[in-house]
Design an enzyme around this catalytic site. Structure first.
Site, PDB file in Angstrom:
ATOM      1  N   GLU A  17       0.866  -1.183   0.116  1.00  0.00           N
ATOM      2  CA  GLU A  17       0.033   0.032   0.164  1.00  0.00           C
ATOM      3  C   GLU A  17       0.800   1.196  -0.046  1.00  0.00           C
ATOM      4  OE1 GLU A  17      -3.400  -0.051   2.230  1.00  0.00           O
ATOM      5  OE2 GLU A  17      -3.295   2.007   2.873  1.00  0.00           O
ATOM      6  N   HIS A 148     -13.764  -1.612  14.683  1.00  0.00           N
ATOM      7  CA  HIS A 148     -13.713  -0.110  14.139  1.00  0.00           C
ATOM      8  C   HIS A 148     -13.887   0.673  15.431  1.00  0.00           C
ATOM      9  CE1 HIS A 148     -14.901   3.573  12.411  1.00  0.00           C
ATOM     10  NE2 HIS A 148     -14.104   3.439  11.580  1.00  0.00           N
TER      11      HIS A 148
HETATM   12  P1  FAD Z   1     -17.841   1.283   7.286  1.00  0.00           P
HETATM   13  O1  FAD Z   1     -17.667  -0.130   6.777  1.00  0.00           O
HETATM   14  O2  FAD Z   1     -18.901   2.089   6.794  1.00  0.00           O
HETATM   15  O3  FAD Z   1     -17.600   1.176   8.865  1.00  0.00           O
HETATM   16  C1  FAD Z   1     -17.841   2.341   9.693  1.00  0.00           C
HETATM   17  C2  FAD Z   1     -18.393   2.350  10.932  1.00  0.00           C
HETATM   18  O4  FAD Z   1     -19.870   1.923  10.548  1.00  0.00           O
HETATM   19  C3  FAD Z   1     -18.026   0.999  11.693  1.00  0.00           C
HETATM   20  O5  FAD Z   1     -18.207   1.058  13.004  1.00  0.00           O
HETATM   21  C4  FAD Z   1     -18.864  -0.147  11.100  1.00  0.00           C
HETATM   22  O6  FAD Z   1     -19.403  -1.245  12.248  1.00  0.00           O
HETATM   23  C5  FAD Z   1     -20.235   0.637  10.853  1.00  0.00           C
HETATM   24  N1  FAD Z   1     -21.005   0.055   9.719  1.00  0.00           N
HETATM   25  C6  FAD Z   1     -20.482  -0.313   8.672  1.00  0.00           C
HETATM   26  N2  FAD Z   1     -21.493  -0.819   7.924  1.00  0.00           N
HETATM   27  C7  FAD Z   1     -22.620  -0.653   8.360  1.00  0.00           C
HETATM   28  C8  FAD Z   1     -24.079  -0.718   8.099  1.00  0.00           C
HETATM   29  N3  FAD Z   1     -24.490  -1.292   6.893  1.00  0.00           N
HETATM   30  N4  FAD Z   1     -25.053  -0.402   9.144  1.00  0.00           N
HETATM   31  C9  FAD Z   1     -24.644   0.163  10.324  1.00  0.00           C
HETATM   32  N5  FAD Z   1     -23.345   0.286  10.719  1.00  0.00           N
HETATM   33  C10 FAD Z   1     -22.258  -0.166   9.865  1.00  0.00           C
HETATM   34  N6  FAD Z   1      -9.265   6.216   4.720  1.00  0.00           N
HETATM   35  C11 FAD Z   1      -9.117   7.301   3.719  1.00  0.00           C
HETATM   36  O7  FAD Z   1      -9.783   8.440   3.873  1.00  0.00           O
HETATM   37  N7  FAD Z   1      -8.394   6.928   2.549  1.00  0.00           N
HETATM   38  C12 FAD Z   1      -7.923   5.679   2.346  1.00  0.00           C
HETATM   39  O8  FAD Z   1      -7.342   5.325   1.374  1.00  0.00           O
HETATM   40  C13 FAD Z   1      -7.993   4.698   3.137  1.00  0.00           C
HETATM   41  N8  FAD Z   1      -7.722   3.243   3.294  1.00  0.00           N
HETATM   42  C14 FAD Z   1      -7.970   2.490   4.222  1.00  0.00           C
HETATM   43  C15 FAD Z   1      -7.188   0.957   3.720  1.00  0.00           C
HETATM   44  C16 FAD Z   1      -7.572   0.068   4.990  1.00  0.00           C
HETATM   45  C17 FAD Z   1      -7.093  -1.233   4.320  1.00  0.00           C
HETATM   46  C18 FAD Z   1      -8.207   0.379   5.972  1.00  0.00           C
HETATM   47  C19 FAD Z   1      -8.380  -0.643   7.109  1.00  0.00           C
HETATM   48  C20 FAD Z   1      -8.551   1.747   6.332  1.00  0.00           C
HETATM   49  C21 FAD Z   1      -8.436   2.700   5.132  1.00  0.00           C
HETATM   50  N9  FAD Z   1      -8.810   4.145   5.472  1.00  0.00           N
HETATM   51  C22 FAD Z   1      -8.746   4.922   4.633  1.00  0.00           C
HETATM   52  C23 FAD Z   1      -9.509   4.431   6.748  1.00  0.00           C
HETATM   53  C24 FAD Z   1     -11.152   4.315   6.798  1.00  0.00           C
HETATM   54  O9  FAD Z   1     -11.472   5.288   5.789  1.00  0.00           O
HETATM   55  C25 FAD Z   1     -11.765   4.443   8.355  1.00  0.00           C
HETATM   56  O10 FAD Z   1     -11.334   3.536   8.826  1.00  0.00           O
HETATM   57  C26 FAD Z   1     -13.136   4.668   8.352  1.00  0.00           C
HETATM   58  O11 FAD Z   1     -13.390   5.344   9.525  1.00  0.00           O
HETATM   59  C27 FAD Z   1     -14.193   3.674   8.030  1.00  0.00           C
HETATM   60  O12 FAD Z   1     -14.096   3.004   6.766  1.00  0.00           O
HETATM   61  P2  FAD Z   1     -14.807   1.789   6.410  1.00  0.00           P
HETATM   62  O13 FAD Z   1     -14.939   1.841   5.020  1.00  0.00           O
HETATM   63  O14 FAD Z   1     -14.192   0.690   7.377  1.00  0.00           O
HETATM   64  O15 FAD Z   1     -16.381   2.126   7.056  1.00  0.00           O
END
Ligand code: FAD
Length: 286
Positions: A17, A148
């Site tokens: 990454e 998370h």
């Molecule tokens: P989600 O999957 O939406 O989860 C966020 C929260 O909502 C969690 O508490 C989850 O349990 C809850 N949740 C999820 N789906 C639902 C649902 N359907 N209903 C109710 N609750 C739900 N950030 C950046 O800005 N740029 C990047 O390039 C970037 N790359 C990353 C790469 C990796 C491998 C990782 C692990 C993280 C990265 N992040 C990046 C950080 C990420 O954007 C944050 O961790 C963000 O806070 C959560 O993103 P997520 O896609 O996991 O969110």
């Protein structure tokens, strides 16, 4: 090539990454890093996306294009949802299609007081569902072995993850962790919850003390005592900390490989020495 194809042949993936250079730094400043990383022949390189809809975001696609067309390595483009509406996501997706990109790591993105949220895609699963309904990308998602930070508990975190996979995430890439047992337990909980896509562990070798402070403020990772002992002893000796951090990460990786893991995703921090050292350390590890 779609990343999900790798795992169909029981192949273990190795991926890196990277993040785009800051917008006041020339894009070409990353070229030397890309050259070394691509020579190590990873299965894919993922490129992060500027948090909060930053103006840096278009650089992600430019770099991914470069990785694909000039080095012949498959890129994965990170794309966040929280600060965009459908037409903006369509713009990114179209630019990716035109650039020949086939893989997206779809994320919600972090909240920021300076970036207004659009509330169109409140969760990554909403973005994934949208992308899968309209485009032909292989979509990956993020997962959190230690939960998370916004999740009330592990059960709710896992429910969100299951929704993400049901919405179309074909591969999950994990947040960093420093204790493999935590990852193994998480992977087992995923299987029990019916999450049966590849769950790829994200490993970040710790190589400087500032990085550790940033990690403590940004993610939920816990630090085992044997890891803290290393940091305490070497935090003011950069060469020793580099060696110790790399050895710690290699020990984690070798244990994961011995366990039969489906892939290793390395947070390189744009430091080609990190990737080179890890690759040297596992050259004969099958
Ligand atoms: P989600 O999957 O939406 O989860 C966020 C929260 O909502 C969690 O508490 C989850 O349990 C809850 N949740 C999820 N789906 C639902 C649902 N359907 N209903 C109710 N609750 C739900 N950030 C950046 O800005 N740029 C990047 O390039 C970037 N790359 C990353 C790469 C990796 C491998 C990782 C692990 C993280 C990265 N992040 C990046 C950080 C990420 O954007 C944050 O961790 C963000 O806070 C959560 O993103 P997520 O896609 O996991 O969110």
């Amino acid at each position: 090539m779609k990343i999900s194809e790798i795992y169909k042949n029981n192949k273990r993936s190795l991926s890196f990454e990277i993040f785009p250079p800051k917008k006041d730094t020339e894009l070409a400043s990353i070229d030397e890093t890309l050259k070394v990383l691509c020579e190590l022949n990873p299965d894919f390189i993922s490129v992060t996306f500027g948090a909060g809809g930053s103006a840096n975001s278009n650089r992600t696609i430019e770099i991914a294009k470069n990785i694909k067309h000039n080095y012949g390595i498959e890129p994965v483009v990170h794309l966040t949802s929280l600060h965009y509406d459908k037409s903006e996501i369509d713009e990114f997706a179209t630019a990716m299609k035109e650039a020949g990109i086939e893989n997206i790591l779809a994320l919600r993105g972090d909240r920021s007081p300076n970036a207004p949220e659009k509330d169109v895609f409140p969760h990554a699963s909403d973005l994934i569902e949208y992308l899968k309904s309209k485009y032909d990308f292989c979509v990956l998602g993020a997962c959190y072995p230690e939960c998370h930070p916004e999740s009330s508990d592990r059960v709710n975190d896992l429910k969100g993850l299951k929704t993400k996979v049901d919405s179309g995430a074909e591969v999950l890439v994990s947040q960093l962790f420093f204790e493999n047992r935590i990852f193994y337990d998480f992977r087992e909980r995923c299987r029990i919850a019916g999450i049966d896509v590849p769950v790829i562990p994200g490993i970040m070798p710790v190589i400087n003390a500032n990085q550790i402070k940033r990690m403590i403020s940004l993610c939920n990772a816990s630090f085992p005592e044997r890891f803290c002992r290393i940091i305490r002893r070497y935090e003011n000796n950069s060469e020793a900390l580099f060696d110790a951090g790399m050895t710690y990460a290699l020990t984690q990786i070798i244990d994961l490989i011995a366990d039969g893991i489906q892939g290793i995703h390395l947070y390189t921090m744009n430091n080609p020495k990190v990737a080179k050292r890890i690759c040297d350390g596992i050259r004969n590890i099958v």
